[in-house]
Structure formats: C-alpha cells, structure tokens
Design an enzyme around this catalytic site. Structure first.
Site, short mmCIF file in Angstrom:
data_model
loop_
_atom_site.label_atom_id
_atom_site.label_comp_id
_atom_site.label_asym_id
_atom_site.label_seq_id
_atom_site.Cartn_x
_atom_site.Cartn_y
_atom_site.Cartn_z
N GLU A 141 0.83 -1.21 0.00
CA GLU A 141 0.00 0.00 0.00
C GLU A 141 0.85 1.26 0.00
OE1 GLU A 141 -4.40 -0.86 1.88
OE2 GLU A 141 -2.88 0.09 3.14
N GLU A 144 2.47 1.72 -3.41
CA GLU A 144 1.45 2.15 -4.38
C GLU A 144 1.11 3.62 -4.18
OE1 GLU A 144 -3.03 0.85 -5.91
OE2 GLU A 144 -2.26 0.12 -3.97
N CYS A 168 -7.96 -2.70 3.55
CA CYS A 168 -7.83 -3.81 4.50
C CYS A 168 -9.17 -4.26 5.09
CB CYS A 168 -6.91 -3.40 5.66
SG CYS A 168 -5.26 -2.94 5.16
N SER A 188 -6.79 1.07 -2.71
CA SER A 188 -5.51 0.42 -2.96
C SER A 188 -5.77 -0.93 -3.62
CB SER A 188 -4.76 0.22 -1.65
OG SER A 188 -3.65 -0.64 -1.83
N LYS A 227 -14.79 -10.84 7.66
CA LYS A 227 -13.65 -11.54 7.08
C LYS A 227 -14.07 -12.90 6.51
CE LYS A 227 -10.12 -8.78 7.50
NZ LYS A 227 -9.34 -8.36 6.31
N GLU A 230 -15.19 -12.08 3.06
CA GLU A 230 -14.01 -11.77 2.25
C GLU A 230 -13.31 -13.04 1.79
OE1 GLU A 230 -10.30 -8.70 2.60
OE2 GLU A 230 -10.54 -10.11 4.26
N GLU A 235 -12.63 -14.56 -6.32
CA GLU A 235 -11.42 -14.03 -6.96
C GLU A 235 -10.16 -14.26 -6.13
OE1 GLU A 235 -13.40 -10.21 -5.19
OE2 GLU A 235 -13.98 -12.23 -5.80
N CYS A 391 -10.39 -2.59 14.35
CA CYS A 391 -10.61 -4.04 14.41
C CYS A 391 -10.73 -4.55 15.84
CB CYS A 391 -9.47 -4.77 13.71
SG CYS A 391 -9.19 -4.25 12.01
#
Length: 410
Positions: A141, A144, A168, A188, A227, A230, A235, A391
C-alpha cells in the site's frame, strides 16, 4: 479485486435476526452503517441482505442476543486438525491477542500473544501471525501510494487516482461496492493482510512447511465477521493460479480456507480441552511469527495510516522517522486529519502529504466521500475502518455480558 455484486460462490446471510427473540428496541439500527435493518420500533426486525456488510456491529449491540452469526467453520477446522495429511496454518490477527484472554478469565485487554501461540500449537496449528502479512500489506500500500503521489506531482496520468483509500477492511470495501462503485479506483489494489497471508502460506509457505499447497489448510483467526465473506470471494485464489502456472495440476483451491472469529477460536480451544490461561508461552515455528511494530498497530484506528507514513518517510527521505509514534492519527475522533512534509529524494523537493483516518464508518464516512466525489478532498491518503475504534471492536470479538463495550463508551 472488487465487484459491485455478490458472486455465485460468495457467502451470504452471515448475520441474521431471530424474529422470535427480537424486541424491536432499535439498538441494532444505531450501529448499522448502511441502514440494512428493517422493522418499526417495537416490532421484530430483519436484515436486508443486499445492503448488509456482515460487519456484526448489530450483533455486538443487541442486548437480547437476538442476532446470530451463521456459517461457522469450527467443525471443519477440528476435522482438519485431526488429519495427519493436512497442515493447518493458523493466521492470527493482531486484535485477537488482546481480546481472547477474556474468554478464559484473563483481564480485559491483556496481551496474550505467547499463550495464544502456545494454545494453538497444542491444538495442532502452524503459527502464521497476520502481523507478518500486515507488514507485507503496508509495503504494498505504501509503495502504491508513493507511485500515485509521484504521478500527481509530475502531472502524469499513469497511476491510480488520489486520494488513495486503504483496502484492509472488508466492510469498507463492500460499502464502496454497494454505495459508490465509481470510487473503487481509489481503493488500494493491495489485498488485506488476511488474504495476503493465505496466498503466501500456499506458495512460499509450501516450501517452509514442505507440503503440497493442496494439503495446506489456512485458517484465519479474526476479530471480524466480515472476514468470512471476504475469504469466500471467488477471486481470491491467487495461490492456486500461481502454483498452476508453475506446474501444479491440483483442483482449484481458495487462498483462505476458513475464518474463525475470536469467539470461535475460544470455543475451539475449550472443545479441545486447552485452557489458554494456563498454557505455556510459545514463540512460533517459522519466520511467519516474526513481524514489526507497524503490523501490530493495524488492529486499531489510525494504525494502518501510521504504518504507511513510516514507510513513506523511509522510502522518500531515506531515513527512519525520528519518532515512530505519529500522534495526529491516533485517538478516537471519528475523523482525524494530519499533514506531514517530507523531502522526496527522487523528486529533489519537499512534498506535502495530507491524510485522514475514519472509523465508526456509518457515522463518519459520508462527508469524506462527498468531498472526494466533488473533487475537493484535501487528502492524498485515507484510512477507513468500519468498526468504532478499529478491528479491536470487530463483530467477532468477545461479547461482554455486562453490556459494557467500546460501543457503549463511544
């Protein structure tokens, strides 16, 4: 890495309301970032799954235990731990270690990293600290962001737009997909630490563990219910794609096989008759249990941004920040803003970097996004975490039976 609609294999219905137990008190509605909870006050509520982020904040806030978390992988993980032909890799998020001790009578917020390593080692896990992957994430990150910043300063149009958003938090990513798909290019392109960890465990980790990737079963232990969704996204199979390109002919497998919340990991240890409180500390079994302080602070609001600024300072100036603690992005204000001026060796000039940190997303993100949409955002980099405090207050953390929580405090 994103899509605007649920994909065929993606988990749905993770968070549901038991109408028989719901009192219609509206506590859940106060903490839903998308207004996905339907029902009048005093009547049983339900969740519009098309708008639900699966963040579990409603579950944490319900005083009657009427909101359920579905899709537990607990039994599957236990079966895999008993399979001698499978290497089970436990990927532990930083926020878990300061919460799971509560489930075993230890003090709230007590840091139990060594004991958790030890308990999971006894259960049969290989230890992969997600802090290791968080360090990878911030390098990606951060690099980038510098690439995008340099393109802006040079007047080039060959990089992604600014401000750059962190990627994230799965609840935040889903929020953009549902509400502001036009802003997805600002995210990102880096995966979350969880997904990086899964991919690394089944590529480079296959050499470390001396196992075929198809026989490695990755289990993320997370403070976050989202999560699970996710990990289910189709993908996220980059390890399989990489290994296939290098001669692996195994059937397709996911980067992350299962996600357990902090609550579920405590349940697993109890089922295996392992008492975290009395377990000896353990240091880990590979380099995957090594990490920096930058990875550790990912679990709280401002942590990703602070780590990013440390990285940017080092890369741009060639020197470490003289003081690693960057106070302006710390604390519990809903939106925190900060600026830093750095001498960029590559550009041979000073650059001003303006950043923002947003948490408790449902109450704080909209004005920030409206500025981005209008093209008047003053920021170059924006960290967003769905949950209040970050979190550490995720929907998978222990639920205090007294009703005292970060949510109440905020």
């Amino acid at each position: 890495m994103t899509a605007t609609t649920l994909q065929p294999n993606e988990m749905t219905g993770l968070i549901t309301i038991d109408a028989a137990r719901c009192k219609g008190c509206d506590a859940c509605k106060k903490f839903c970032p998308t207004g996905a909870i339907d029902g009048a006050s005093g009547a049983a509520h339900s969740i519009d799954q098309s708008q639900c982020l699966s963040c579990g904040q409603c579950l944490m806030a319900c005083p009657f235990g009427a909101i359920n978390e579905n899709h537990s992988a607990l039994e599957t993980v236990i079966q895999k731990l008993a399979d001698k032909n499978t290497t089970v890799v436990g990927i532990i998020a930083p926020a878990v270690r300061v919460a799971i001790g509560e489930e075993f009578g230890l003090g709230a917020g007590e840091l139990v990293t060594g004991k958790l390593y030890g308990a999971m080692h006894r259960a049969g896990f290989k230890i992969f600290d997600c802090n290791f992957a968080a360090d990878l994430t911030i390098m990606e990150e951060g690099s980038e962001f510098i690439h995008r910043l340099h393109a802006l300063v040079k007047g080039e149009d060959n990089a992604g737009p600014l401000p750059q958003f962190t990627s994230c938090c799965p609840g935040w990513v889903r929020y953009l997909e549902l509400r502001y798909p036009s802003l997805l290019p600002h995210l990102s392109t880096a995966k979350s630490p969880q997904q990086m960890a899964g991919a690394v465990a089944k590529t480079y980790g296959a050499n470390v563990y001396d196992m075929e990737p198809k026989n490695i079963f990755t289990v993320a232990v997370m403070p976050c219910t989202a999560k699970k969704v996710e990990a289910s996204r189709p993908e996220f199979n980059s390890a399989w794609q990489y290994n296939k390109a290098h001669g692996d002919h195994a059937a397709e497998y996911a980067d992350m096989d299962a996600v357990l919340t902090t609550r579920e990991m405590a349940q697993l240890l109890r089922l295996l008759d392992i008492d975290l409180a009395t377990t000896d500390e353990y240091r880990g079994d590979s380099l995957f249990s090594q990490y920096t302080g930058a990875g550790t602070i990912f679990g709280t609001t401002g942590g990703v941004m602070e780590a990013a600024l440390r990285t940017a300072h080092k890369v741009l100036t060639g020197d470490e920040m003289p003081r690693l603690e960057f106070e302006p992005v710390r604390g519990l204000e809903g939106v925190k803003a900060a600026s830093i001026t750095l001498y960029d060796r590559a550009l041979s000039q000073n650059v001003d970097i303006h950043v923002a940190v947003v948490h408790d997303m449902g109450h704080n993100i909209e004005p920030v996004l409206q500025e981005v949409l209008a093209g008047i955002s003053p920021y170059h980099f924006i960290e967003v975490m769905n949950c209040a405090g970050g979190c550490v207050n995720g929907g998978g953390q222990p639920i205090d039976p007294s009703g005292s929580s970060w949510l109440a405090a905020l």
